[in-house]
Write a protein that holds these residues in place. Structure first.
Motif, PDB file in Angstrom:
ATOM      1  N   MET A  33       0.822  -1.223   0.000  1.00  0.00           N
ATOM      2  CA  MET A  33       0.000   0.000   0.000  1.00  0.00           C
ATOM      3  C   MET A  33       0.858   1.277   0.000  1.00  0.00           C
ATOM      4  SD  MET A  33      -3.301  -0.840   0.080  1.00  0.00           S
ATOM      5  CE  MET A  33      -4.206   0.490   0.868  1.00  0.00           C
ATOM      6  N   GLU A  34       2.186   1.106  -0.156  1.00  0.00           N
ATOM      7  CA  GLU A  34       3.067   2.270  -0.096  1.00  0.00           C
ATOM      8  C   GLU A  34       2.785   3.250  -1.228  1.00  0.00           C
ATOM      9  OE1 GLU A  34       5.602   4.624   1.825  1.00  0.00           O
ATOM     10  OE2 GLU A  34       4.993   2.636   2.527  1.00  0.00           O
ATOM     11  N   ASN A  35       2.585   2.721  -2.448  1.00  0.00           N
ATOM     12  CA  ASN A  35       2.284   3.586  -3.595  1.00  0.00           C
ATOM     13  C   ASN A  35       0.959   4.309  -3.418  1.00  0.00           C
ATOM     14  OD1 ASN A  35       4.612   2.961  -4.947  1.00  0.00           O
ATOM     15  ND2 ASN A  35       3.709   1.248  -6.083  1.00  0.00           N
ATOM     16  N   VAL A  36       0.024   3.640  -2.748  1.00  0.00           N
ATOM     17  CA  VAL A  36      -1.279   4.236  -2.472  1.00  0.00           C
ATOM     18  C   VAL A  36      -1.110   5.465  -1.580  1.00  0.00           C
ATOM     19  CG1 VAL A  36      -3.505   3.854  -1.363  1.00  0.00           C
ATOM     20  CG2 VAL A  36      -2.512   2.057  -2.774  1.00  0.00           C
ATOM     21  N   LYS A  37      -0.300   5.327  -0.531  1.00  0.00           N
ATOM     22  CA  LYS A  37      -0.059   6.441   0.401  1.00  0.00           C
ATOM     23  C   LYS A  37       0.692   7.580  -0.286  1.00  0.00           C
ATOM     24  CE  LYS A  37      -0.103   3.548   4.541  1.00  0.00           C
ATOM     25  NZ  LYS A  37       0.671   2.991   5.673  1.00  0.00           N
ATOM     26  N   ASN A  38       1.632   7.241  -1.159  1.00  0.00           N
ATOM     27  CA  ASN A  38       2.368   8.274  -1.891  1.00  0.00           C
ATOM     28  C   ASN A  38       1.440   9.057  -2.819  1.00  0.00           C
ATOM     29  OD1 ASN A  38       4.839   7.676  -0.738  1.00  0.00           O
ATOM     30  ND2 ASN A  38       5.427   6.220  -2.338  1.00  0.00           N
ATOM     31  N   SER A  39       0.476   8.352  -3.402  1.00  0.00           N
ATOM     32  CA  SER A  39      -0.501   9.015  -4.275  1.00  0.00           C
ATOM     33  C   SER A  39      -1.328  10.025  -3.489  1.00  0.00           C
ATOM     34  CB  SER A  39      -1.428   7.980  -4.920  1.00  0.00           C
ATOM     35  OG  SER A  39      -0.708   7.108  -5.738  1.00  0.00           O
ATOM     36  N   LEU A  40      -1.701   9.653  -2.276  1.00  0.00           N
ATOM     37  CA  LEU A  40      -2.462  10.563  -1.427  1.00  0.00           C
ATOM     38  C   LEU A  40      -1.615  11.777  -1.047  1.00  0.00           C
ATOM     39  CD1 LEU A  40      -4.931  11.350   0.205  1.00  0.00           C
ATOM     40  CD2 LEU A  40      -4.160   9.829   2.039  1.00  0.00           C
ATOM     41  N   LYS A  41      -0.345  11.554  -0.770  1.00  0.00           N
ATOM     42  CA  LYS A  41       0.556  12.657  -0.425  1.00  0.00           C
ATOM     43  C   LYS A  41       0.637  13.663  -1.576  1.00  0.00           C
ATOM     44  CE  LYS A  41       5.290  13.636   1.080  1.00  0.00           C
ATOM     45  NZ  LYS A  41       6.643  13.078   1.330  1.00  0.00           N
ATOM     46  N   LEU A  42       0.749  13.162  -2.800  1.00  0.00           N
ATOM     47  CA  LEU A  42       0.794  14.039  -3.976  1.00  0.00           C
ATOM     48  C   LEU A  42      -0.510  14.812  -4.126  1.00  0.00           C
ATOM     49  CD1 LEU A  42       2.473  11.646  -6.588  1.00  0.00           C
ATOM     50  CD2 LEU A  42       3.496  13.685  -5.545  1.00  0.00           C
ATOM     51  N   VAL A  78      -8.318  18.152   5.376  1.00  0.00           N
ATOM     52  CA  VAL A  78      -8.478  17.087   6.376  1.00  0.00           C
ATOM     53  C   VAL A  78      -9.668  16.205   6.023  1.00  0.00           C
ATOM     54  CG1 VAL A  78      -9.155  16.650   8.786  1.00  0.00           C
ATOM     55  CG2 VAL A  78      -7.311  18.250   8.283  1.00  0.00           C
ATOM     56  N   ASN A  79     -10.761  16.811   5.562  1.00  0.00           N
ATOM     57  CA  ASN A  79     -11.950  16.040   5.166  1.00  0.00           C
ATOM     58  C   ASN A  79     -11.662  15.150   3.949  1.00  0.00           C
ATOM     59  OD1 ASN A  79     -13.768  16.811   7.154  1.00  0.00           O
ATOM     60  ND2 ASN A  79     -14.372  18.661   6.064  1.00  0.00           N
ATOM     61  N   TYR A  80     -10.942  15.703   2.971  1.00  0.00           N
ATOM     62  CA  TYR A  80     -10.558  14.906   1.801  1.00  0.00           C
ATOM     63  C   TYR A  80      -9.732  13.692   2.225  1.00  0.00           C
ATOM     64  CZ  TYR A  80     -11.974  17.731  -2.268  1.00  0.00           C
ATOM     65  OH  TYR A  80     -12.699  18.360  -3.256  1.00  0.00           O
ATOM     66  N   VAL A  81      -8.725  13.932   3.056  1.00  0.00           N
ATOM     67  CA  VAL A  81      -7.827  12.853   3.504  1.00  0.00           C
ATOM     68  C   VAL A  81      -8.605  11.786   4.260  1.00  0.00           C
ATOM     69  CG1 VAL A  81      -5.892  12.285   5.031  1.00  0.00           C
ATOM     70  CG2 VAL A  81      -5.766  14.302   3.549  1.00  0.00           C
ATOM     71  N   SER A  82      -9.511  12.219   5.139  1.00  0.00           N
ATOM     72  CA  SER A  82     -10.320  11.277   5.916  1.00  0.00           C
ATOM     73  C   SER A  82     -11.161  10.385   5.004  1.00  0.00           C
ATOM     74  CB  SER A  82     -11.219  12.038   6.884  1.00  0.00           C
ATOM     75  OG  SER A  82     -12.088  11.158   7.562  1.00  0.00           O
ATOM     76  N   ASP A  83     -11.791  10.995   3.995  1.00  0.00           N
ATOM     77  CA  ASP A  83     -12.639  10.244   3.063  1.00  0.00           C
ATOM     78  C   ASP A  83     -11.819   9.230   2.264  1.00  0.00           C
ATOM     79  OD1 ASP A  83     -14.834  11.666   3.897  1.00  0.00           O
ATOM     80  OD2 ASP A  83     -14.739  13.127   2.269  1.00  0.00           O
ATOM     81  N   ILE A  84     -10.661   9.669   1.799  1.00  0.00           N
ATOM     82  CA  ILE A  84      -9.834   8.793   0.964  1.00  0.00           C
ATOM     83  C   ILE A  84      -9.218   7.664   1.791  1.00  0.00           C
ATOM     84  CG2 ILE A  84      -7.752   8.718  -0.480  1.00  0.00           C
ATOM     85  CD1 ILE A  84      -8.510  11.671  -1.271  1.00  0.00           C
ATOM     86  N   GLU A  85      -8.800   7.977   3.016  1.00  0.00           N
ATOM     87  CA  GLU A  85      -8.229   6.930   3.875  1.00  0.00           C
ATOM     88  C   GLU A  85      -9.279   5.894   4.265  1.00  0.00           C
ATOM     89  OE1 GLU A  85      -6.369   9.098   7.061  1.00  0.00           O
ATOM     90  OE2 GLU A  85      -4.411   9.108   6.029  1.00  0.00           O
TER      91      GLU A  85
END
Length: 302
Positions: free
Chosen positions: A1-10, A27-34
């Motif tokens: 899932m490392e690439n997944v987390k990097n995509s979210l960081k970008l 913060v809301n975007y990150v919460s929804d995506i996580e």
């Protein structure tokens, strides 16, 4: 899932730099995506490029089974749609599996607002001899006197206030700014708080917490949206009111009272910082109820 987390960081960097979204929105975007990432792990999906329309339908079904409100589900799907749109743009994925997902219809609820008698009860329960009481009174008067969002209230700096003409520079959604006037009651409350209560509260802050924010907590630090809600709950408990109260109810009350007193909708839209008039039009339903009561009570043939 490392690439997944990097995509979210970008994606977060894109929201911060290119879209200039507020931290609250991000913060809301990150919460929804996580939340979706958790679903992916449960389904043994490790690559964002392999998500299909069937997977999105299964995720939507799970959201319904967890009894999320329709508005919340719509927001989560919309966040993921935007996330995948960004991934497509950056050539990190080929398809947007959320592009065809239909959002649930919105629930049409009339906004809750306070009557003038209820407001008066709240205004009478701040201890103006105490620093926290002066802050609470200024907070109440600014929420009702300007109709600003709680996030906007917490970002007000001393330099944003013009006490000579009674206006505040508000930093709204998407980095948009607007000037909002406030009346004599709010001005008196804010002036008392700045000259007395705020100074006392700021003496308790740590040296590293020097700031120019108008509203501060008991330790002189920045007052958060959670802190504002706590203050309102405490004030409600001191009154005879049994209702639940939120900062957004003051925004609803501000708009409803203006329209009931004859303000035009375009002006109310500008004061609220709504991008679309349709967002303001919801308050006309409340105003129509008010007009109907007047008609029924006073028209000879009602």
């Amino acid at each position: 899932m490392e690439n997944v987390k990097n995509s979210l960081k970008l994606f977060v960097e894109y929201l911060q730099i290119e879209k200039n979204y507020s931290q609250y929105t991000i913060v809301n975007y990150v919460s929804d995506i996580e939340d979706f990432f958790v679903f992916m792990q449960e389904q043994s999906l490790t690559d964002l490029r392999l998500i299909t329309y069937s997977d999105t339908r299964l995720y939507l079904t799970q959201l319904h089974q967890k009894n999320f409100a329709r508005k919340t589900i719509s927001r989560k799907i919309s966040s993921l749609r935007s996330f995948y749109r960004f991934l497509n743009r950056e050539k990190l994925t080929d398809e947007n599996p959320f592009s065809s997902v239909s959002l649930p219809k919105k629930e049409h609820r009339l906004p809750q607002y306070l009557f003038e008698e209820e407001l008066q009860l709240l205004f009478e329960h701040s201890d103006l001899s105490a620093p926290a009481g002066q802050r609470n009174q200024a907070l109440l008067e600014m929420l009702y006197g300007t109709g600003i969002r709680v996030s906007e209230l917490c970002m007000i700096k001393l330099s944003d206030l013009d006490l000579h003409i009674g206006t505040v520079l508000v930093n709204g959604k998407g980095g948009k700014q607007r000037y909002v006037p406030f009346g004599s009651f709010a001005q008196d409350a804010v002036e008392l708080y700045i000259s007395s209560g705020r100074k006392t509260l700021m003496e308790k802050r740590k040296q590293s917490e020097n700031h120019e924010l108008l509203f501060v907590n008991q330790r002189g630090g920045p007052l958060t949206a959670t802190g504002v809600r706590h203050i309102l709950n405490e004030l409600i408990h001191k009154t005879s009111l049994t209702m639940k109260i939120t900062p957004h109810m003051f925004r609803h009350t501000f708009a409803t009272h203006l329209l009931n007193q004859g303000a035009d909708m375009r002006s109310v839209q500008e004061l609220l910082g709504h991008a679309h008039l349709s967002s303001t039009q919801v308050y006309t339903h409340v105003s129509k109820d008010h007009l109907r009561k007047i008609y029924m009570n006073h028209h000879p043939r009602a």
